[in-house]
Design a protein around this motif. Sequence first.
Motif, short mmCIF file in Angstrom:
data_model
loop_
_atom_site.label_atom_id
_atom_site.label_comp_id
_atom_site.label_asym_id
_atom_site.label_seq_id
_atom_site.Cartn_x
_atom_site.Cartn_y
_atom_site.Cartn_z
N PHE A 1 -7.20 0.22 -0.87
CA PHE A 1 -5.99 -0.57 -1.16
C PHE A 1 -5.53 -1.36 -0.18
N TYR A 2 -5.51 -2.76 -0.35
CA TYR A 2 -5.03 -3.71 0.66
C TYR A 2 -3.62 -4.47 0.25
N CYS A 3 -2.83 -4.66 1.53
CA CYS A 3 -1.44 -5.23 1.05
C CYS A 3 -1.79 -6.57 1.56
N ALA A 4 -1.43 -7.79 0.46
CA ALA A 4 -1.46 -9.05 0.93
C ALA A 4 -0.04 -9.61 0.62
N GLY A 5 0.16 -10.84 1.39
CA GLY A 5 1.34 -11.43 1.38
C GLY A 5 1.34 -13.06 1.85
N VAL B 1 1.83 -12.02 12.54
CA VAL B 1 1.98 -11.30 11.44
C VAL B 1 1.33 -10.26 11.34
N GLN B 2 2.19 -9.25 10.83
CA GLN B 2 1.48 -7.68 10.66
C GLN B 2 1.63 -7.36 9.40
N LEU B 3 0.86 -6.63 8.66
CA LEU B 3 0.95 -5.90 7.45
C LEU B 3 0.12 -4.43 7.75
N SER C 1 2.69 2.40 0.97
CA SER C 1 3.78 1.72 1.62
C SER C 1 2.91 0.51 2.46
N CYS C 2 3.48 -0.56 2.71
CA CYS C 2 3.00 -1.83 3.61
C CYS C 2 4.31 -2.29 4.23
N ALA C 3 4.26 -1.98 5.71
CA ALA C 3 5.39 -2.42 6.46
C ALA C 3 5.04 -4.09 6.90
N ALA C 4 5.71 -4.98 6.73
CA ALA C 4 5.51 -6.52 7.06
C ALA C 4 6.33 -6.82 8.20
N SER C 5 5.88 -7.79 9.14
CA SER C 5 6.67 -8.26 10.26
C SER C 5 5.85 -9.66 10.53
N GLY D 1 -3.43 -6.87 5.25
CA GLY D 1 -3.32 -5.45 6.01
C GLY D 1 -4.90 -4.99 6.24
N GLN D 2 -4.97 -3.96 6.76
CA GLN D 2 -6.25 -3.35 7.25
C GLN D 2 -6.87 -2.39 6.03
N GLY D 3 -5.94 -2.12 5.04
CA GLY D 3 -6.48 -1.28 3.98
C GLY D 3 -6.19 0.17 4.06
N THR D 4 -5.88 0.94 3.06
CA THR D 4 -5.61 2.35 3.09
C THR D 4 -6.52 2.91 2.12
N GLN D 5 -7.26 4.10 2.25
CA GLN D 5 -8.10 4.71 1.53
C GLN D 5 -7.29 5.49 0.46
N VAL D 6 -7.72 5.40 -0.74
CA VAL D 6 -7.16 6.35 -2.03
C VAL D 6 -8.40 6.85 -2.70
#
Length: 118
Positions: free
Chosen positions: A94-98, A2-4, A21-25, A109-114
């Motif tokens: 900001f983190y993407c979670a699923g 799994v990757q986010l 954006s958050c690309a999931a696999s 995910g690893q997070g992205t700075q805003v």
Amino acid sequence: EVQLVESGGGLAQPGGSLRLSCAASGFTFSSSVMSWVRQAPGKGLEWVSSIYSHSSNTYYADSVKSRFTISTDNAKNTLYLQMNSLKPEDTAVFYCAGGDYATPYAYWGQGTQVTVSS
């Protein structure tokens, strides 16, 4: 596996916009629950928004309602967060979670700075 993977963070001025954006696999994105969670400097995790990919039902924290829009592109296995009318208090990682309905925060995910600053 799994990757986010988040992208789209950066520096914006107050009142400006950014799209994350958050690309999931590695899991069944089209039947998942996807969320954005943020962490401001020196503070704990704050839930921002969630979407049920199958039904497209969306939910927002009061602090971002009417300013942020969550969406998915199931064909691209990608989650988005359109952020408008940004405020300095939106500054955070900001983190993407699923995950599935039983464990909606199983993957992160690893997070992205805003950063919102003039």
